[in-house]
Design an enzyme around this catalytic site. Structure first.
Site, PDB file in Angstrom:
ATOM      1  N   HIS A  72       0.542  -0.925   0.487  1.00  0.00           N
ATOM      2  CA  HIS A  72       0.090   0.202   0.381  1.00  0.00           C
ATOM      3  C   HIS A  72       0.524   1.799  -0.090  1.00  0.00           C
ATOM      4  CE1 HIS A  72      -4.064  -1.732   1.107  1.00  0.00           C
ATOM      5  NE2 HIS A  72      -3.721  -2.314   0.454  1.00  0.00           N
ATOM      6  N   TYR A 200      -9.592   5.930   6.794  1.00  0.00           N
ATOM      7  CA  TYR A 200      -9.767   6.559   7.871  1.00  0.00           C
ATOM      8  C   TYR A 200     -10.803   7.377   8.578  1.00  0.00           C
ATOM      9  CZ  TYR A 200      -5.410   3.582   9.332  1.00  0.00           C
ATOM     10  OH  TYR A 200      -4.344   2.737  10.120  1.00  0.00           O
ATOM     11  N   PRO A 292      -4.743   1.341  18.501  1.00  0.00           N
ATOM     12  CA  PRO A 292      -4.393   0.571  17.096  1.00  0.00           C
ATOM     13  C   PRO A 292      -4.643   1.677  16.129  1.00  0.00           C
ATOM     14  CG  PRO A 292      -6.255   0.010  18.103  1.00  0.00           C
ATOM     15  CD  PRO A 292      -5.994   0.347  19.203  1.00  0.00           C
ATOM     16  N   LYS A 296       0.535   0.552  14.846  1.00  0.00           N
ATOM     17  CA  LYS A 296       1.991   0.775  15.357  1.00  0.00           C
ATOM     18  C   LYS A 296       1.959  -0.577  16.528  1.00  0.00           C
ATOM     19  CE  LYS A 296       3.840   3.612  13.800  1.00  0.00           C
ATOM     20  NZ  LYS A 296       3.690   3.304  12.155  1.00  0.00           N
ATOM     21  N   TYR A 384       3.655   7.085   9.738  1.00  0.00           N
ATOM     22  CA  TYR A 384       2.599   6.253   9.480  1.00  0.00           C
ATOM     23  C   TYR A 384       3.444   4.260   9.401  1.00  0.00           C
ATOM     24  CZ  TYR A 384      -1.476   3.022   8.130  1.00  0.00           C
ATOM     25  OH  TYR A 384      -2.385   2.028   8.351  1.00  0.00           O
TER      26      TYR A 384
HETATM   27  P1  FAD Z   1       0.652 -11.558  22.106  1.00  0.00           P
HETATM   28  O1  FAD Z   1       0.243 -11.140  20.897  1.00  0.00           O
HETATM   29  O2  FAD Z   1      -0.320 -10.151  23.342  1.00  0.00           O
HETATM   30  O3  FAD Z   1       1.259 -12.351  22.656  1.00  0.00           O
HETATM   31  C1  FAD Z   1       1.931 -12.556  24.186  1.00  0.00           C
HETATM   32  C2  FAD Z   1       1.400 -13.940  24.169  1.00  0.00           C
HETATM   33  O4  FAD Z   1       1.715 -14.487  25.720  1.00  0.00           O
HETATM   34  C3  FAD Z   1      -0.494 -14.443  24.068  1.00  0.00           C
HETATM   35  O5  FAD Z   1       0.075 -15.654  23.025  1.00  0.00           O
HETATM   36  C4  FAD Z   1      -0.680 -15.201  25.071  1.00  0.00           C
HETATM   37  O6  FAD Z   1      -1.228 -15.935  24.748  1.00  0.00           O
HETATM   38  C5  FAD Z   1       0.851 -15.348  26.305  1.00  0.00           C
HETATM   39  N1  FAD Z   1       1.360 -15.141  27.466  1.00  0.00           N
HETATM   40  C6  FAD Z   1       0.116 -14.243  28.652  1.00  0.00           C
HETATM   41  N2  FAD Z   1       0.370 -14.765  29.623  1.00  0.00           N
HETATM   42  C7  FAD Z   1       1.066 -15.319  29.599  1.00  0.00           C
HETATM   43  C8  FAD Z   1       2.210 -15.921  30.731  1.00  0.00           C
HETATM   44  N3  FAD Z   1       1.683 -16.211  31.948  1.00  0.00           N
HETATM   45  N4  FAD Z   1       2.277 -17.614  30.978  1.00  0.00           N
HETATM   46  C9  FAD Z   1       2.966 -17.844  29.260  1.00  0.00           C
HETATM   47  N5  FAD Z   1       2.749 -17.232  27.905  1.00  0.00           N
HETATM   48  C10 FAD Z   1       1.689 -16.056  27.983  1.00  0.00           C
HETATM   49  N6  FAD Z   1      -2.302  -3.861  17.247  1.00  0.00           N
HETATM   50  C11 FAD Z   1      -1.782  -3.436  15.696  1.00  0.00           C
HETATM   51  O7  FAD Z   1      -1.070  -2.641  14.749  1.00  0.00           O
HETATM   52  N7  FAD Z   1      -3.555  -3.037  15.006  1.00  0.00           N
HETATM   53  C12 FAD Z   1      -4.950  -3.398  15.900  1.00  0.00           C
HETATM   54  O8  FAD Z   1      -5.519  -3.818  14.744  1.00  0.00           O
HETATM   55  C13 FAD Z   1      -4.158  -4.425  16.673  1.00  0.00           C
HETATM   56  N8  FAD Z   1      -5.503  -4.875  17.316  1.00  0.00           N
HETATM   57  C14 FAD Z   1      -5.542  -5.565  18.370  1.00  0.00           C
HETATM   58  C15 FAD Z   1      -6.837  -5.929  18.867  1.00  0.00           C
HETATM   59  C16 FAD Z   1      -6.363  -6.688  20.951  1.00  0.00           C
HETATM   60  C17 FAD Z   1      -7.115  -7.800  20.574  1.00  0.00           C
HETATM   61  C18 FAD Z   1      -5.368  -6.605  20.733  1.00  0.00           C
HETATM   62  C19 FAD Z   1      -5.219  -7.159  22.236  1.00  0.00           C
HETATM   63  C20 FAD Z   1      -4.019  -6.263  19.716  1.00  0.00           C
HETATM   64  C21 FAD Z   1      -4.426  -5.648  18.963  1.00  0.00           C
HETATM   65  N9  FAD Z   1      -3.198  -5.221  18.270  1.00  0.00           N
HETATM   66  C22 FAD Z   1      -3.293  -4.144  17.619  1.00  0.00           C
HETATM   67  C23 FAD Z   1      -1.882  -4.751  19.232  1.00  0.00           C
HETATM   68  C24 FAD Z   1      -0.614  -6.105  18.452  1.00  0.00           C
HETATM   69  O9  FAD Z   1      -2.009  -7.549  17.669  1.00  0.00           O
HETATM   70  C25 FAD Z   1      -0.597  -6.346  19.461  1.00  0.00           C
HETATM   71  O10 FAD Z   1       0.279  -4.954  19.777  1.00  0.00           O
HETATM   72  C26 FAD Z   1       0.982  -7.688  19.432  1.00  0.00           C
HETATM   73  O11 FAD Z   1       0.454  -8.528  19.217  1.00  0.00           O
HETATM   74  C27 FAD Z   1       1.590  -8.134  20.383  1.00  0.00           C
HETATM   75  O12 FAD Z   1       2.786  -8.922  20.444  1.00  0.00           O
HETATM   76  P2  FAD Z   1       3.121  -9.495  21.649  1.00  0.00           P
HETATM   77  O13 FAD Z   1       4.206 -10.794  20.817  1.00  0.00           O
HETATM   78  O14 FAD Z   1       4.218  -7.876  22.120  1.00  0.00           O
HETATM   79  O15 FAD Z   1       2.148  -9.901  22.125  1.00  0.00           O
HETATM   80  C1  PHB Z   2      -6.545  -3.084  10.499  1.00  0.00           C
HETATM   81  O1  PHB Z   2      -6.242  -3.488   9.752  1.00  0.00           O
HETATM   82  O2  PHB Z   2      -6.827  -4.931  11.248  1.00  0.00           O
HETATM   83  C2  PHB Z   2      -5.800  -2.327  11.262  1.00  0.00           C
HETATM   84  C3  PHB Z   2      -5.436  -1.695   9.735  1.00  0.00           C
HETATM   85  C4  PHB Z   2      -5.210  -0.592  10.220  1.00  0.00           C
HETATM   86  C5  PHB Z   2      -4.717   0.619  12.424  1.00  0.00           C
HETATM   87  C6  PHB Z   2      -5.354  -0.681  12.612  1.00  0.00           C
HETATM   88  C7  PHB Z   2      -5.676  -1.596  12.777  1.00  0.00           C
HETATM   89  O3  PHB Z   2      -4.789   1.497  12.066  1.00  0.00           O
END
Ligand code: FAD
Ligand code: PHB
Length: 389
Positions: A72, A200, A292, A296, A384
């Site tokens: 994109h 957006y 979100p 980022k 971005y």
């Molecule tokens: P996570 O993906 O949260 O992974 C952490 C892992 O640790 C999980 O698998 C969990 O099960 C595990 N864990 C937790 N506690 C324990 C424990 N005690 N022992 C062992 N394992 C454990 N970002 C965007 O940019 N756009 C979005 O649209 C967006 N939507 C999101 C929607 C939701 C509901 C959430 C929660 C986050 C969203 N995010 C979004 C943020 C993005 O998904 C996260 O920043 C990203 O997943 C971070 O990765 P991570 O590996 O740090 O954490």
């Molecule tokens: C998504 O596709 O889930 C998405 C894209 C852009 C954003 C947040 C979520 O800023």
């Protein structure tokens, strides 16, 4: 079990770190509380910065991303009925790639399985100990039996609700937080996206976002009340509300269909400082959360892992701790840039009734400036697509 690095959490941060350490010949285990299927079933982010794509190349897992990721070169902003395109490529020289977090996770899990690297899923009662000394230990239970892992370092990649950050003494940690008064209701559906690029939307009824996962799968969001429930939003109601927040052009192209997934996510900005406590190093959502709006969260998890993998590789190659010592400071600098940008995008585009007419006028002035100033557009674009590592 004895390993060099015990990684807690099998989200993108933990899996990416595991893969980079594996390629460097460093022995690591991933301990995850959920099942593989549960982790793969979570629908989250979808936009990858160029630096994250480069990291996936470095991690040798970019084959499918190269084939299926959608490049994109711009995004659209629909503000009060007026559309404005931000030419990301023209203004910043870079683009973003649309490729779901679920796919990133799947590619990393497949690579891990192919390499025969150690992973423990469905680990109960995970606890971390001794990271202020030389011999940290991770304990967990599985199928009723107690297990212990001795290691040199613990990587806390266990997300916002994980166990690592709360295991640090409260006095050693400083928290900064902003909780927003609304959430995002998200729907995933196998329908073609309404537009080639993300839109957006700032509308008087609230924010909306038209995103996608592929040319046949769309991801849409609308701003909702924090205490709202998905049960209040049958598909038809969701599509009707989304349509109201679009312009005629988008409305006429909107294809609706049954939702594959529907969830509400709260919005929060949060940073814990520092990100290293002796031999425990936090990465990704375990240390920080962004709303979100700036896309980022996932990308920040990847940049933390970039610094962390380099620091651990340097330590095991040369015994030097300088990169480990610099880890927290380096990460937090980039984290705060992303926190600022995500907060700014959130403020520009959402409905804040408590800010009254003054708040809306400021948003309008900001959008006007964005439309008419190349400098303002460039600032949005370079944030971005992602600031350099
Ligand atoms: P996570 O993906 O949260 O992974 C952490 C892992 O640790 C999980 O698998 C969990 O099960 C595990 N864990 C937790 N506690 C324990 C424990 N005690 N022992 C062992 N394992 C454990 N970002 C965007 O940019 N756009 C979005 O649209 C967006 N939507 C999101 C929607 C939701 C509901 C959430 C929660 C986050 C969203 N995010 C979004 C943020 C993005 O998904 C996260 O920043 C990203 O997943 C971070 O990765 P991570 O590996 O740090 O954490
Ligand atoms: C998504 O596709 O889930 C998405 C894209 C852009 C954003 C947040 C979520 O800023």
């Amino acid at each position: 079990m004895r390993v060099q690095v015990a990684i807690i959490g099998s989200g993108p941060a933990g899996l990416l770190l595991g893969q980079l350490l594996h390629l460097a010949g460093i022995d690591a285990v991933i301990v995850e509380q959920r099942s593989k299927e549960y982790v793969l079933g979570r629908i989250r982010a979808g936009v990858l910065e160029q630096c994250m794509v480069d990291m996936m190349e470095r991690a040798q897992i970019a084959g499918r991303l190269r084939a299926e990721g959608l490049v994109h070169e711009g995004i659209e902003i629909l503000f009060g009925g007026e559309r404005h395109r931000i030419d990301l490529q023209g203004l910043s020289g870079k683009h973003v790639t649309v490729y779901g977090q679920t796919e990133v996770t799947r590619d990393l899990m497949d690579a891990r399985a192919a390499a025969g690297a150690k992973s423990v899923y469905e680990a109960d009662n995970v606890t971390v100990h001794g990271f202020d000394g030389k011999r940290p230990v991770v304990r967990y239970r599985k199928e009723g039996a107690a297990h212990e892992i001795e290691c040199d370092f613990i990587a806390g990649c266990d997300g916002f609700h994980g166990v690592c950050r709360p295991s640090v003494p409260q006095s050693a940690i400083t928290e900064h937080e902003r909780v927003y008064a609304f959430g995002w209701l998200g729907v995933l559906a196998d329908v073609p996206p309404v537009s080639e690029e993300l839109i957006y939307v700032s509308h008087e009824r609230g924010f909306a976002l038209c995103s996608m996962r592929s040319r046949t799968r769309s991801r849409y969001y609308i701003q909702c009340e924090l205490d709202d429930k998905v049960e209040n939003w049958p598909d038809q109601l969701f599509w009707a509300e989304l349509a109201r927040r679009l312009d005629d052009r988008a409305r006429s192209r909107l294809v609706t269909g049954p939702s594959l997934e529907k969830s509400i996510a709260p919005l929060r900005s949060y940073v814990a400082e520092p990100m290293r406590f002796g031999r425990l190093l936090l990465a990704g959502d375990a240390a920080h959360i962004v709303p979100p709006t700036g896309a980022k969260g996932l990308n920040l998890a990847a940049s933390d892992v970039h610094y962390l993998s380099n620091a651990l590789i340097e330590y095991y190659r040369s015994g030097k701790t300088s990169a480990l010592d610099a880890y927290s400071g380096q990460c937090l600098r980039r984290v705060w840039q992303a926190v600022r940008f995500s907060w700014w995008m959130t403020n520009l585009l959402h409905l804040f009734p408590e800010n009254g007419s003054f708040g809306r006028k400021i948003q309008c002035a900001e959008f006007d400036y964005l439309m008419n100033s190349r400098a303002a557009g460039t600032s949005l674009a370079e944030n971005y697509v992602g600031l350099p590592y």
